[in-house]
Design an enzyme around this catalytic site. Structure first.
Site, PDB file in Angstrom:
ATOM      1  N   HIS A 100       0.874  -1.170   0.000  1.00 39.56           N
ATOM      2  CA  HIS A 100       0.000   0.000   0.000  1.00 39.56           C
ATOM      3  C   HIS A 100       0.916   1.226   0.000  1.00 39.56           C
ATOM      4  O   HIS A 100       1.993   1.187   0.600  1.00 39.56           O
ATOM      5  CB  HIS A 100      -0.829   0.131   1.280  1.00 39.56           C
ATOM      6  CG  HIS A 100      -1.726  -1.006   1.624  1.00 39.56           C
ATOM      7  ND1 HIS A 100      -1.311  -2.104   2.321  1.00 39.56           N
ATOM      8  CD2 HIS A 100      -3.051  -1.188   1.402  1.00 39.56           C
ATOM      9  CE1 HIS A 100      -2.328  -2.919   2.509  1.00 39.56           C
ATOM     10  NE2 HIS A 100      -3.397  -2.398   1.958  1.00 39.56           N
ATOM     11  N   ASP A 103       2.286   1.982   3.410  1.00 36.15           N
ATOM     12  CA  ASP A 103       3.236   1.026   4.031  1.00 36.15           C
ATOM     13  C   ASP A 103       4.654   1.493   3.793  1.00 36.15           C
ATOM     14  O   ASP A 103       5.530   1.309   4.629  1.00 36.15           O
ATOM     15  CB  ASP A 103       3.183  -0.372   3.392  1.00 36.15           C
ATOM     16  CG  ASP A 103       1.817  -0.980   3.354  1.00 36.15           C
ATOM     17  OD1 ASP A 103       0.995  -0.632   4.213  1.00 36.15           O
ATOM     18  OD2 ASP A 103       1.567  -1.809   2.450  1.00 36.15           O
ATOM     19  N   GLU A 231     -10.945  -7.220  -4.125  1.00 33.35           N
ATOM     20  CA  GLU A 231     -10.668  -8.299  -3.158  1.00 33.35           C
ATOM     21  C   GLU A 231     -11.845  -8.474  -2.208  1.00 33.35           C
ATOM     22  O   GLU A 231     -12.088  -7.640  -1.336  1.00 33.35           O
ATOM     23  CB  GLU A 231      -9.393  -7.941  -2.372  1.00 33.35           C
ATOM     24  CG  GLU A 231      -8.978  -8.990  -1.369  1.00 33.35           C
ATOM     25  CD  GLU A 231      -7.696  -8.610  -0.626  1.00 33.35           C
ATOM     26  OE1 GLU A 231      -6.793  -8.010  -1.244  1.00 33.35           O
ATOM     27  OE2 GLU A 231      -7.620  -8.920   0.568  1.00 33.35           O
ATOM     28  N   HIS A 270     -10.734 -14.488   4.084  1.00 31.06           N
ATOM     29  CA  HIS A 270     -11.950 -13.746   3.759  1.00 31.06           C
ATOM     30  C   HIS A 270     -13.037 -14.702   3.280  1.00 31.06           C
ATOM     31  O   HIS A 270     -14.219 -14.517   3.565  1.00 31.06           O
ATOM     32  CB  HIS A 270     -11.672 -12.695   2.679  1.00 31.06           C
ATOM     33  CG  HIS A 270     -10.664 -11.669   3.089  1.00 31.06           C
ATOM     34  ND1 HIS A 270     -10.249 -10.662   2.258  1.00 31.06           N
ATOM     35  CD2 HIS A 270      -9.988 -11.503   4.254  1.00 31.06           C
ATOM     36  CE1 HIS A 270      -9.369  -9.907   2.896  1.00 31.06           C
ATOM     37  NE2 HIS A 270      -9.181 -10.404   4.108  1.00 31.06           N
ATOM     38  N   ASP A 295      -4.662 -13.931  -2.333  1.00 33.48           N
ATOM     39  CA  ASP A 295      -3.974 -13.562  -1.103  1.00 33.48           C
ATOM     40  C   ASP A 295      -3.961 -14.823  -0.249  1.00 33.48           C
ATOM     41  O   ASP A 295      -4.997 -15.237   0.296  1.00 33.48           O
ATOM     42  CB  ASP A 295      -4.707 -12.414  -0.387  1.00 33.48           C
ATOM     43  CG  ASP A 295      -4.242 -11.055  -0.882  1.00 33.48           C
ATOM     44  OD1 ASP A 295      -3.457 -11.008  -1.847  1.00 33.48           O
ATOM     45  OD2 ASP A 295      -4.658 -10.040  -0.298  1.00 33.48           O
ATOM     46  N   ASP A 306     -10.312 -12.314  11.178  1.00 29.27           N
ATOM     47  CA  ASP A 306      -9.338 -12.432  10.098  1.00 29.27           C
ATOM     48  C   ASP A 306      -7.937 -12.555  10.698  1.00 29.27           C
ATOM     49  O   ASP A 306      -7.233 -11.566  10.853  1.00 29.27           O
ATOM     50  CB  ASP A 306      -9.466 -11.160   9.233  1.00 29.27           C
ATOM     51  CG  ASP A 306      -8.852 -11.315   7.862  1.00 29.27           C
ATOM     52  OD1 ASP A 306      -8.591 -12.460   7.455  1.00 29.27           O
ATOM     53  OD2 ASP A 306      -8.649 -10.287   7.195  1.00 29.27           O
ATOM     54  N   ASP A 308      -5.358 -14.096   9.470  1.00 30.20           N
ATOM     55  CA  ASP A 308      -4.299 -13.939   8.448  1.00 30.20           C
ATOM     56  C   ASP A 308      -3.052 -14.768   8.748  1.00 30.20           C
ATOM     57  O   ASP A 308      -1.926 -14.257   8.696  1.00 30.20           O
ATOM     58  CB  ASP A 308      -3.886 -12.456   8.323  1.00 30.20           C
ATOM     59  CG  ASP A 308      -4.902 -11.626   7.567  1.00 30.20           C
ATOM     60  OD1 ASP A 308      -5.789 -12.193   6.921  1.00 30.20           O
ATOM     61  OD2 ASP A 308      -4.791 -10.383   7.620  1.00 30.20           O
ATOM     62  N   ASP A 338      -0.542 -12.570   1.975  1.00 28.58           N
ATOM     63  CA  ASP A 338      -1.147 -11.555   2.841  1.00 28.58           C
ATOM     64  C   ASP A 338      -1.357 -12.225   4.194  1.00 28.58           C
ATOM     65  O   ASP A 338      -2.478 -12.576   4.578  1.00 28.58           O
ATOM     66  CB  ASP A 338      -2.466 -11.063   2.230  1.00 28.58           C
ATOM     67  CG  ASP A 338      -2.997  -9.845   2.968  1.00 28.58           C
ATOM     68  OD1 ASP A 338      -2.390  -9.453   3.985  1.00 28.58           O
ATOM     69  OD2 ASP A 338      -4.023  -9.287   2.531  1.00 28.58           O
TER      70      ASP A 338
HETATM   71  C1  XLS Z   1      -7.398  -6.838   4.509  1.00 29.81           C
HETATM   72  C2  XLS Z   1      -6.932  -7.060   3.141  1.00 29.81           C
HETATM   73  C3  XLS Z   1      -5.796  -6.164   2.715  1.00 29.81           C
HETATM   74  C4  XLS Z   1      -5.670  -6.152   1.233  1.00 29.81           C
HETATM   75  C5  XLS Z   1      -4.876  -5.023   0.695  1.00 29.81           C
HETATM   76  O1  XLS Z   1      -8.086  -7.616   5.113  1.00 29.81           O
HETATM   77  O2  XLS Z   1      -6.613  -8.400   2.968  1.00 29.81           O
HETATM   78  O3  XLS Z   1      -4.626  -6.550   3.336  1.00 29.81           O
HETATM   79  O4  XLS Z   1      -5.136  -7.340   0.742  1.00 29.81           O
HETATM   80  O5  XLS Z   1      -5.468  -3.804   0.995  1.00 29.81           O
HETATM   81 NI    NI Z   2      -7.276 -10.656   5.478  1.00 31.34          NI
HETATM   82 NI    NI Z   3      -5.656  -9.233   1.322  1.00 32.03          NI
END
Ligand code: XLS
Ligand code: NI
Ligand code: NI
Length: 437
Positions: A100, A103, A231, A270, A295, A306, A308, A338
Site C-alpha cells: 500500500h 506502508d 478483493e 476472507h 492472497d 481475520d 491472516d 497476505d
Molecule cells: C485486509 C486485506 C488487505 C488487502 C490489501 O483484510 O486483505 O490486506 O489485501 O489492501
Molecule cells: Ni485478510
Molecule cells: Ni488481502
C-alpha cells in the site's frame, strides 16, 4: 547494514531435509505440467505485514523485534527499510512483492508533502527492484487507516473523502506504473456499513462504481495496462463490507459495467469469514472468468476473525491448486502472502519460517493437485456422475431442444428419475487422501 546477517539464501534441499532454513518442496526450477514452480506460483511478499507489522493486538502493542523498526518514522527511515526488505526477499527468493502507498512512505502534513515522501521511497524501491529483479505484483492505496476515512472512502457520506481518495489512488496508480506493477488491487477498506438506519446503500454502491470507473479511465490515460483486482471480504472493519464475497463482487462488477476491467483477488481467510471455503471461492470465480490472483493465508478454525495466518494445510493448498490448474493458472496474478506471524513469534527469523512454510505448503499442494489430475481417476468419476447429460434427454436439454411441455411428456412416458445413484462423497474423500497422505 545487513538486516539478516546470519541467514543466507534459502535453497531447495528436498523432502528429507531437516534444515529449517531450506525448502523441502518448493524447487523454483522444477517443472510441473510443463511450467516451472516459480511460474506457477509467482510468490509475493506483502510489505504491510512482513515489513511493517509489529504484532499489536487490541490488548497490547506490538512486541516484534525487527531490524527495520527505526526510531522516528521519517522518509530516511523508510528508505533504509526498503534495503532491508529487499535483503529479506532476495534471501527468500520470492519474485514479487506488494504494498500500500502508506506502508512504504509516511504521510506528510499535506497531500503534496505526502506525495513527495512517496516519490522519494519509490525511487529507492525502483533501485532495489532493478538490483534484485524482484517485481511488483500489485500496488494499492490505504484508504482506511487515516481518520478522514472513518465512514469509508469512495462510499463516505462526505464527498471530500471521495475526492481525497481519488487523489490518493491517482498517485498510487502513477507509482505502480513507475515501478512496472503488474496489477492494482482494490480491497474494500471501510467501504461498507455498520447500520442501515444511517446509510443510503444504493447511493454508496453508485459512488463505489463511479470511483472504480474513474480509476479505469485514469489508468488508460497514463498508459497503465496492469490488471485491476477487487478483493472480496465480508466483514472487518465494517459489519457488512460491500465486496462481501466472489459472487457479490461479480454481481456488482456486472451491474455497473465494470466486468471487463476487474478480476478478483481472493483471500483464504476472507472466504472463510464469508462462510465459504477458498476452494468454493476459487471455483466460483474461475467458472465465471474472474479468477485473477490470490492472497494466500488461512484462518483459525476456532476463531471468527481475520487472523491472516500463514497457510500450512496440504488440503487447503491442494484445493487451491486444483482450481488454479483447472482454470489455466495465473497470467497477471500470483500467490501473495497476505499473512502475518503470531504476536508471540517476535524474532526476525520467524518471518523466514513463516514464508518457507507457506511456499513449501503450496509446492506440495501443487504436486498433489498435479498427481490427481495426471491420474484422472477423480475427473473420470465426476464425469461419470454427470453422464446422463452426455446423451439422451440430458444432451437434448443442453442443446436447447426441450421446454416444460416436452419434458412433461418425457416424464409421463418414463415414470420417474432412474437410476438414482450415490454421490459417493466418502469414496471421493478417500481417493483424495491417497494423494495427500
Ligand atoms: C485486509 C486485506 C488487505 C488487502 C490489501 O483484510 O486483505 O490486506 O489485501 O489492501
Ligand atoms: Ni485478510
Ligand atoms: Ni488481502
Amino acid at each position: 547494514m545487513a538486516a539478516f546477517p546470519e541467514i543466507s539464501k534459502i535453497e531447495y534441499e528436498g523432502p528429507d531435509s531437516k534444515n529449517p532454513f531450506a525448502f523441502r518442496h518448493y524447487n523454483p526450477t522444477e517443472m510441473v505440467e510443463g511450467k516451472s514452480m516459480a511460474d506457477h506460483f509467482r510468490f509475493s511478499v506483502v510489505y504491510w505485514h512482513t515489513f511493517r507489522g509489529g504484532g499489536a493486538d487490541p490488548f497490547g502493542p506490538g512486541c516484534a523485534r525487527r531490524p527495520w523498526m527505526l526510531a522516528d518514522g521519517t522518509v530516511n527511515d523508510a528508505i533504509e527499510r526498503v534495503g532491508m526488505a529487499f535483503e529479506f526477499m532476495e534471501k527468500l527468493g520470492n519474485p514479487y512483492y506488494a504494498f500500500h502507498d502508506r506502508d512504504v512512505a509516511p504521510e506528510g502534513d499535506s497531500l503534496a508533502e505526502t506525495n513527495k515522501n512517496l516519490d522519494a521511497v519509490v525511487a529507492a524501491l525502483k533501485e532495489q527492484q532493478e538490483r534484485t529483479g524482484i517485481k511488483l505484483l500489485w500496488g494499492t492505496a490505504n484508504l482506511f487507516s487515516n481518520p478522514r476515512y472513518v465512514h469509508g472512502a469512495s462510499t463516505s457520506p462526505n464527498s471530500d473523502a471521495f475526492a481525497f481518495a481519488a487523489a490518493q489512488v491517482k498517485k498510487a496508480l502513477e507509482v505502480t506504473l513507475e515501478l512496472g506493477g503488474e496489477g492494482y488491487t482494490f480491497w474494500g477498506g471501510r467501504e461498507g456499513y455498520q447500520n442501515l438506519y444511517n446509510t443510503d446503500m444504493k447511493r454508496e454502491f453508485d459512488h463505489l462504481a463511479k470511483f472504480l470507473h474513474m480509476a479505469v479511465d485514469y489508468a488508460k490515460e497514463i498508459g497503465f495496462t496492469g490488471q485491476f483486482y477487487i478483493e472480496p471480504k465480508p466483514k472487518e472493519p465494517t459489519k457488512h463490507q460491500y465486496d462481501s464475497d466472489a459472487a457479490a463482487c461479480i454481481n456488482f462488477l456486472r451491474a455497473y459495467d465494470l466486468d471487463q476491467h476487474l478480476k478478483l483477488n481472493l483471500e483464504t481467510n476472507h472466504a472463510t469469514l464469508a462462510g465459504h471455503s477458498m476452494h468454493h471461492e476459487m471455483e466460483y470465480a474461475g467458472s465465471q472468468g474472474f479468477l485473477g490472483s490470490i492472497d494466500a493465508n488461512t484462518g483459525d478454525e476456532l476463531l471468527g476473525w481475520d487472523t491472516d495466518q500463514f497457510p500450512t494445510s496440504y488440503y487447503l493448498t491442494a484445493q487451491c491448486m486444483l482450481s488454479l490448474l483447472k482454470y489455466g493458472g495465473f497470467t497477471t496474478g500470483g500467490v501473495n502472502f497476505d499473512a502475518k506471524v503470531r504476536r508471540e513469534s517476535m524474532e526476525p527469523d520467524d518471518l523466514f519460517h513463516a514464508h518457507i512454510g507457506g511456499m513449501d505448503a503450496f509446492a506440495q499442494g501443487l504436486k498433489i493437485a498435479a498427481a490427481i489430475r495426471a491420474d484422472g481417476e477423480l475427473d473420470q468419476m465426476v464425469k461419470d456422475r454427470y453422464r446422463s447429460w452426455d446423451s439422451g434427454v440430458g444432451a437434448e436439454i443442453e442443446g436447447g431442444k426441450h421446454d416444460f411441455k416436452s419434458l412433461e411428456a418425457y416424464m409421463l412416458e418414463k415414470g420417474d428419475v432412474t437410476p438414482c445413484e450415490s454421490g459417493r462423497q466418502e469414496l471421493f474423500e478417500n481417493i483424495v487422501n491417497r494423494y495427500v497422505g
